[in-house]
Design an enzyme around this catalytic site. Structure first.
Site: not given
Ligand code: IMP
Ligand code: MG
Length: 186
Positions: A52, A108, A111, A115, A167
Site C-alpha cells: 500500500g 499508507d 486502521d 500491523t 487497493d
Molecule cells: P491495520 O493493521 O488494521 O492498522 O491495517 C492496516 C492495513 O490495512 C493497511 O496497511 C492497509 O493495507 C489496510 N487498510 C486499512 N484500511 C484500509 C482502507 O480503507 N482501504 C484500503 N486498505 C486499508
Molecule cells: Mg498496507
C-alpha cells in the site's frame, strides 16, 4: 485469475474523491520538509510497508532534501479475536541492518493499528538509532490497538478508501487521488 471488468463498473465503484492530488502533494511537501529539518544530515532509512505505501514512499522520498536510503518490507499480522498475538509475519524482510540508521516507517493507512504496532515492536528489537512513523492516512475511530503515528498527513472518518497506493482486491492503487470506495457501485 484476474477477470475483465467493464470500465463502467470499474468507475462506478469510485464514489467520491476524499483527498485530491493537489492536497496530497502539498501535505507531502510539508512532511518532507519536517523530516529533512529534523534529522540534520544523520543517516535516515525510509522503510515502506508494501504494497500500500509504495506510491506514498515514491513521492515522500522525493520531497526529502537530505541524504536518505530506502528499504521495503511486507508484513502481515495474525490475531486471535480482537487481541494482538504480537506476531507479525514478515513475508519480505528488509535487507538492511537498521542498527546504524534513524528509521522512518512509511505507511499508507493506520486502521486498527495492529500491523504497525507489531512492525514497530519488531524493528525496535533490531535497535535502530531512532524510530518514527509517518502515515499518509489515519482512521483513529477504527483503532483496536492504541497506536499513534509521529506524522499523519490526513485524518479521515471510517470510510474504506482506495487510490494512491491503497487497493480494493488489488485494484485502484493507481488512482492519483484518494477516493471513498462504493461497495454497491450504484
Ligand atoms: P491495520 O493493521 O488494521 O492498522 O491495517 C492496516 C492495513 O490495512 C493497511 O496497511 C492497509 O493495507 C489496510 N487498510 C486499512 N484500511 C484500509 C482502507 O480503507 N482501504 C484500503 N486498505 C486499508
Ligand atoms: Mg498496507
Amino acid at each position: 485469475m484476474p477477470e475483465s471488468i467493464s470500465m463502467e463498473d470499474y468507475n462506478k465503484k469510485i464514489k467520491r474523491v476524499i483527498v485530491t492530488k493537489e492536497e496530497i502533494d502539498e501535505a507531502i511537501r510539508k512532511a518532507g520538509k519536517e523530516i529533512s529539518d529534523s534529522y540534520d544530515g544523520r543517516p535516515i532509512l525510509l522503510v515502506s510497508i508494501l504494497k500500500g505505501a509504495f506510491v506514498f514512499m515514491a513521492d515522500l522520498c522525493r520531497a526529502i532534501t537530505v541524504p536518505c536510503e530506502i528499504g521495503f518490507m511486507c508484513a502481515k499480522s495474525y490475531y486471535e479475536g480482537t487481541v494482538s498475538s504480537g506476531l507479525v509475519k514478515i513475508t519480505m524482510d528488509l535487507e538492511q541492518d537498521i542498527s546504524n540508521y534513524h528509521v522512518v516507517i512509511v505507511e499508507d493507512i493506520i486502521d486498527t493499528g495492529r500491523t504497525l504496532n507489531d512492525v514497530v515492536k519488531l524493528l525496535k528489537t533490531r535497535n535502530p538509532l531512532s524510530l518514527r512513523v509517518v502515515t499518509l492516512l489515519d482512521k483513529p475511530s477504527r483503532r483496536i490497538v492504541p497506536f499513534n503515528a509521529d506524522i499523519a498527513l490526513f485524518t479521515i472518518p471510517d470510510y474504506f478508501v482506495i487510490g494512491y497506493g491503497l487497493d480494493c482486491a488489488e485494484k485502484y492503487r493507481n488512482l492519483p487521488y484518494i477516493a471513498e470506495y462504493n461497495e454497491k457501485g450504484e
